[in-house]
Design an enzyme around this catalytic site. Structure first.
Site, mmCIF file in Angstrom:
data_model
loop_
_atom_site.group_PDB
_atom_site.id
_atom_site.type_symbol
_atom_site.label_atom_id
_atom_site.label_comp_id
_atom_site.label_asym_id
_atom_site.label_seq_id
_atom_site.Cartn_x
_atom_site.Cartn_y
_atom_site.Cartn_z
ATOM 1 N N SER C 332 25.638 -30.365 -2.027
ATOM 2 C CA SER C 332 25.755 -30.507 -0.576
ATOM 3 C C SER C 332 27.120 -31.001 -0.112
ATOM 4 O O SER C 332 27.444 -30.894 1.068
ATOM 5 C CB SER C 332 24.691 -31.475 -0.069
ATOM 6 N N CYS C 388 20.661 -30.256 5.949
ATOM 7 C CA CYS C 388 19.613 -29.226 5.955
ATOM 8 C C CYS C 388 20.112 -27.970 5.251
ATOM 9 O O CYS C 388 21.114 -27.367 5.624
ATOM 10 C CB CYS C 388 19.220 -28.877 7.390
#
Lengths: 178, 422, 632
Positions: C332, C388
């Site tokens: 991420s 997300c």
């Protein structure tokens, strides 16, 4: 040798002298000289400076007046002395060969029975011997041993002083031997 | 026809000069050969030495006995003989004393004793110095023991008072000994108190101990003993006392007074290393006999072995200390918020709290600088608690000692002893 | 015949006369002649002697007795300092033992090896390899006991080949502190000798083997001096020529800050991974840690085979600098760059919303979001804060791999940073061209989806990520990371990005730390820290599978938000969750800002002391105060 006969300070030849000393006596005296060099400093301290073998060589050279026997004798004494040092053989040998030869050469021009002549010659030859030995160590072995001219001069003087009575004793021995 | 005659004439005329040249060249070649091959004309030396040394020995004996005789019967009667006996006893006791002094420190007396019994008496052979080397500048003497007495090149020569030298040439009835005062000779030594190892070298009577770090503690007057590390002298023989101790540029500058008079002694002892072959199956004894300064490692643990540290280590230590103080585990999951400036405020009075950064470093740094208190350090040298530096130096050296000790010396010297002699 | 006969007679007579003439000549002349002959003879002899016996070039045996000996004076290597001039790597004086080839005798070696506790076979091998060099160092750091032994056995009669020289031992910080940055030194290997860059080196030379030591070897290493002495047969030295002094190597000041480095080292204790902290404004590396580490002090002498084996056989490869060489999926932490690419290319804006029901299907594959329950409708700021996955799947999908590659390559992905350390590895940023070139295969659009969340083929090293983040944080200008303090900052790429786009990404990263995002652990009081966590699945190779299966934890952060001064990336291998790495970054950042505060206060204090002590009686009070405040 005849070419030397016209020298100043000429003195009678001592031809018969050569044969009186037997080889054995020669050996014995050499041995004694070497032992003196080897042992005397332990018996009497500070006698390292005495070069009895050298004095003997000078005496023989002067008295025999035969260059050949003198140089061989010098070589013999020198090599014997070398054997008891930790340096390579030949150092004292060469130095004493030369001393013997020159002593014999020079003897014909001087009255070698004269005390003063003996003294001077011994002084000179000692100096020559030490200097030559020092030079050889430097040149041949590459060793640097400090050269102290003052000390050598003093030692030469002392040796010359010792040489005079010593030569007298040797003279006596010759007489007793004959 | 006339050419040979001319040559002949010249030959006869210059016969003496030519023979002189031949004799000198012959000797020069002899010299050159020795210098180039580093080989010795052993035969000639053996002849000369075996001719001269017995005579010197006899002279020495005669001197002794005649003077002794005179003294015995005309002056002192039996006193001289007695005196000699006493001196011998004294020497023997001194030797034993050296040995026991060493052994006591090992705290392994039982084993030490058995080792001692195995190695005393036979380990040395008494010898007399019978002459000096004939080259005036050499620090060489001859002793009246040679290969027939079991002397081998490389053996140590000592007196109970101090060390003398090592055997450099062996003849049947005599040996040549290089004195410690010769500039080419070095001896491994160690100091009495802190067991600091160094190397002794002498130039005549001027002796210095080299390779001791400036940080080490040596007192003037402190005794030095052989360390055994040179594999010539067994450990624990007295060498001399420190005459002056100064800090040098690179290493400490220590001058030493030799306790023995290497050249002047009459009677010496040749240490026969070969005797160790008698106890090869009992290495512990050997170790005990040799590893005299086992104490230092015991005495050392006090000051932690300070690793050589750079500033990086010190700064890291500072942060470790801050972490400890704040109970902060670096990088830990859920760890509390560290305050790297906080110690300042904590350590300083509120009034001074204004000045945090410098003190921040200060309270944290002392542990890094190793707070070995100097005064105890100095006194500690007396007790077997060396200063931190010795400890650091000591540790490795003693780890090393273990394997070294089985006196490798005889083996050590053997190879060079054999090849030079043809 | 008769003629010849008579001629001969005549000649005989003449020579006879000649001889007689000379006999009658002055004896003095002959004596002089005699001495001249002797002198010439001696002269010739001395020449013979010098040539045949003394000259070491002609006869090496002669050199044994009387020779010119040249011993090197070793030059100390330059010290390595931190940015404040504090010493990281120092030198320690020690003694080394040399063997001179001239006098070397093979039969001496076993005895020497035995006495100095060397392995005979190693020693013999070393001596065999010494080739034509005059001498070889066989043991460093002699103990006093070694010294005693050597000194008492180096005489001509025993082992004259031994010689002692002063040498320098490299002193590194303990416990592998900064070991990967600094590297270590060692004897040049045969393989290295064959390289063109080491053409001037000789076997046995000590060179930098890794890290800064290797990179700046030519700066750090000095020039060895030489001492030439004539040694006589007694082993005494005479005629010492004026020695050629050694020129010490130059000290090297690094950009590392020992305060940060220490904290980073401590924070990584017991973990595997790496930490890199750098100043984004110029690329200066402030701290670089890699774990597991090794002790470079072990390499300074001759490393024992056992130690070497231990290090090489370690499955976690302690010699590898993970900061520059560990290529892992960024997870991420890649998302801010994807977001930036999306904004810059215009495929999204800050209002663009995607729906996250906990996963989404692209090209027939279902890709899950890390949060099973989904994030609902989500726009950029919250997508970064909440990390997300579905949002970024969509951004990636819209961008396509090549546009994504274009913008991320701008940030440095898919290349090297060019840091001044050896063996940096290249990161991977996939693209259609890349795939074609590497695998000769077409790129499938579906592959872009996982790349968009930092998985798949994309890999990066901690340093590359830190450099990429640093450039992003200051608005899209990327400086080359470097370790040399004096080096000028090199701007490698300027993205000419829209400041608005950058600000939106930065806002999101601020949220990660300060708005209850995944990186809250990194929050600092009074400092606006922006960060992003990353949890990366491993590119599982067969070998790695057997070792560990836990995810890698990443955390990237910079601060302060407005004017970034420091960017930190931590890779915590098998750290399971990105948030776990945030603590490491937090400690490093805290150390940075605490130090900054400390220095500022120190300066204030100094100026204040200066004024109160010296100025009050020199100038009126108000003036002094005004000056003080001006300086502050």
């Amino acid at each position: 040798m005849t070419e030397y006969s016209e020298q100043l300070l000429k003195k009678p030849l001592r031809e018969g002298w050569l044969n009186r000393f037997q080889v054995l006596a020669l050996l014995a005296i050499t041995l004694v000289a070497i032992i003196c060099q080897f042992y005397l400093p332990r018996l009497i301290p500070n006698t390292e400076f005495l070069e009895i073998p050298l004095l003997l060589t000078i005496y023989f050279g002067l008295m025999r007046q035969n260059q050949l026997s003198a140089l061989f004798f010098g070589a013999f004494v020198g090599l014997a002395q070398d054997s008891l040092s930790h340096l390579p053989l030949g150092m004292y040998g060469i130095a004493k060969t030369l001393v013997g030869y020159f002593a014999a050469s020079v003897s014909m021009r001087f009255d070698v029975d004269n005390v003063l002549v003996r003294f001077t010659l011994t002084f000179f030859f000692f100096f020559f011997h030490q200097f030559f030995y020092w030079m050889m160590r430097r040149a041949l072995l590459g060793q640097v041993v400090p050269l102290d001219p003052q000390k050598i001069l003093l030692q030469a003087l002392l040796n010359a002083v010792v040489a005079v009575p010593l030569f007298m004793i040797l003279d006596r021995m010759k007489l007793s031997g004959s | 026809m006339q050419e040979p005659r001319v040559v002949e004439a010249i030959l006869s005329r210059y016969r003496n000069l030519i023979i002189l040249a031949i004799v000198i060249v012959a000797q020069l070649l002899l010299l050159a050969w020795q210098v180039r091959t580093t080989q010795d004309v052993r035969l000639i030396r053996v002849w000369a030495v075996t001719t001269v040394t017995p005579l010197a020995g006899v002279t020495e004996a005669v001197r002794r006995n005649t003077i002794g005789f005179l003294e015995d019967y005309f002056i002192l009667l039996d006193v001289r003989e007695q005196n000699r006996k006493l001196r011998e006893d004294n020497n023997r006791l001194k030797m034993e004393n050296i040995y026991y002094r060493n052994q006591l420190t090992t705290a392994e007396n039982a084993r030490a004793l058995s080792a001692f019994q195995l190695q005393t008496a036979s380990k040395t052979v008494a010898a007399r110095i019978i002459g000096n080397g004939t080259a005036s500048s050499a620090q060489v003497v001859f002793i009246d023991r040679g290969s027939t007495s079991g002397v081998v090149k490389g053996m140590a020569v000592v007196t109970p008072d101090g060390i003398v030298g090592k055997v450099i040439a062996v003849y049947p009835l005599a040996s040549q000994v290089l004195l410690v005062t010769d500039p080419t000779f070095s001896v491994g030594v160690e100091s009495q108190k802190a067991h600091i190892h160094g190397t002794l070298s002498c130039n005549g009577s001027n002796c210095v101990v080299d390779y001791i770090q400036n940080e080490e503690k040596i007192d003037p007057g402190e005794w030095f003993y052989t360390s055994g590390e040179d594999r010539i002298f067994p450990r624990g023989f007295p060498v001399g006392t420190a005459a002056s101790v100064k800090s040098g540029q690179f290493m400490k500058d220590i001058h030493l007074n030799l306790s023995g008079a290497p050249g002047a002694a009459d009677e010496v002892l040749v240490v026969l290393h070969g005797v160790h072959q008698l106890i090869p199956d009992t290495p512990p004894e050997q170790r005990v006999a040799q590893s005299l300064p086992a104490p230092p490692p015991d005495a050392a643990p006090g000051p932690a072995t300070p690793k050589m540290a750079t500033q990086a280590d010190k700064i890291k230590q500072k942060y470790i200390d801050i972490g400890k103080e704040e109970n902060h585990v670096y990088g830990a999951i859920g760890g509390n918020m560290p305050n790297f400036n906080k110690p300042a405020a904590a350590a300083q009075s509120p009034a001074q709290a204004e000045m945090p950064p410098k003190p921040a470093a200060k309270p944290a740094s002392p542990p890094v600088v190793r707070p070995s208190p100097p005064p105890t350090g100095i006194l500690g040298a007396r007790t077997p608690e060396p200063t931190k530096q010795p400890a650091a130096e000591k540790k490795p050296s003693h780890v090393d000692n273990g394997p070294v000790l089985p006196l490798g010396a005889p083996r050590k010297k053997a190879p060079p002893a054999t090849p030079p002699q043809p | 015949m008769a003629l010849v006969e008579s001629q001969r007679e005549r000649e005989e007579v003449s020579s006879e006369q000649l001889l007689q003439d000379s006999t009658k000549a002055a004896t003095a002349k002959i004596a002089v002649f005699q001495y001249i002959v002797v002198a010439v003879f001696i002269f010739l002899l001395s020449g013979f002697w010098t040539l045949q016996v003394q000259n070491p070039d002609y006869y090496s045996e002669a050199a044994e007795r009387n020779r010119i000996k040249s011993t090197p004076i070793l030059a100390p290597r330059g010290k390595i300092l931190d940015r404040d001039g504090r010493v990281i790597v120092d030198n320690k004086a020690s003694y080394s033992l040399l063997l001179n080839r001239d006098q070397l005798k093979w039969e001496h070696l076993p005895a020497i090896a035995d006495a100095l506790h060397l392995d005979y076979n190693e020693l013999a091998g070393k001596v065999r390899r010494m080739g034509s060099r005059p001498q070889i160092v066989i043991k460093d750091e002699l103990t006093p006991d070694d010294m005693s032994w050597v000194q008492s056995h180096r005489d001509t009669a025993t082992y004259p080949e031994m010689d002692i020289i002063n040498s320098w031992r490299r002193l590194y910080p303990q416990d592998g502190y900064a070991a990967h940055v600094i590297g270590y030194v060692g004897e040049i290997s045969d393989a290295e000798l064959d390289l063109p860059q080491f053409i001037e080196y000789h076997p046995g030379d000590v060179i930098g083997k890794d890290g800064i030591e290797r990179e700046y070897d030519s700066t750090l290493r000095g020039v060895d001096g030489e001492r030439r002495v004539l040694v006589d047969s007694m082993g005494r030295e005479r005629q010492v020529d004026k020695p050629k002094d050694a020129v010490a190597g130059k000290d090297l000041q690094l950009t590392l800050d020992l305060d940060l480095q220490s904290v980073a080292e401590l924070a990584m204790e017991g973990k595997r991974g790496a930490v890199v902290a750098l100043d984004p404004r110029n690329g200066q590396v402030l701290a670089m840690v890699s774990r597991p580490t090794f002790d470079p002090n072990k390499f300074t002498g001759r490393i024992s085979t056992k130690d070497w084996k231990e290090i090489v056989d370690d499955p976690y490869k302690p010699l590898m600098n993970r900061a520059t060489q560990a290529e892992f999926a960024p997870g991420s932490t890649f998302k801010p760059f994807v977001a930036l690419a999306g904004l810059e290319s215009g495929v999204i804006d800050d209002q663009t919303e995607f729906h996250c029901p906990g996963g989404a299907s692209f090209y027939g594959h279902y890709f899950a979001c890390w949060r099973k329950g989904g994030h609902g409708n989500i726009s950029l700021h919250r997508a970064i804060t909440q990390s997300c996955d579905v949002y970024f799947y969509n951004v990636g999908n819209r961008l396509g791999i090549d546009r994504l590659a274009h913008y991320t390559q701008l940030a440095g992905f898919g290349g090297k940073t060019g840091i001044d350390l050896p063996n940096e590895r290249e990161s991977t940023m996939p693209s259609t061209r890349w795939k074609l070139r590497t695998f000769r295969q077409k790129w499938y659009a579906g592959e872009t989806i996982s790349v968009a969340i930092g998985q798949g083929a994309v890999t990066v090293s901690p340093l590359e990520l830190a450099a990429a983040l640093g450039g992003l944080s200051i608005g899209g200008r990327w400086y080359r990371p470097h370790l040399l303090r004096d080096a000028k900052p090199v701007l490698t790429r300027d993205g000419h990005l829209n400041p608005q786009d950058v600000a939106e990404v930065v806002d999101g990263m601020y949220g990660v730390v300060n708005e209850g995002g995944t990186g809250h652990a990194a929050a600092l009081p009074n400092i606006e820290v922006c960060g992003k966590t990353g949890t990366a699945q491993l590119v599982s190779t067969e070998k790695m599978k057997s070792m560990h299966l836990k995810n890698n934890a990443w955390f990237e952060a910079f601060a302060p938000k407005g004017a970034p001064e420091i960017a930190v990336v931590a890779l915590f291998e098998s750290g399971e969750e990105g948030a776990n790495a945030a603590w490491i970054v937090r400690d490093v950042m805290k150390a940075y800002f605490d130090k900054k505060a400390r220095l500022a206060k120190e300066r204030t204090q100094l100026t204040r002391e200066f004024h109160t002590l010296t100025l009050p009686w020199a100038m009126p009070m108000p003036a002094a105060l005004a000056l003080g405040s001006g300086l502050n």
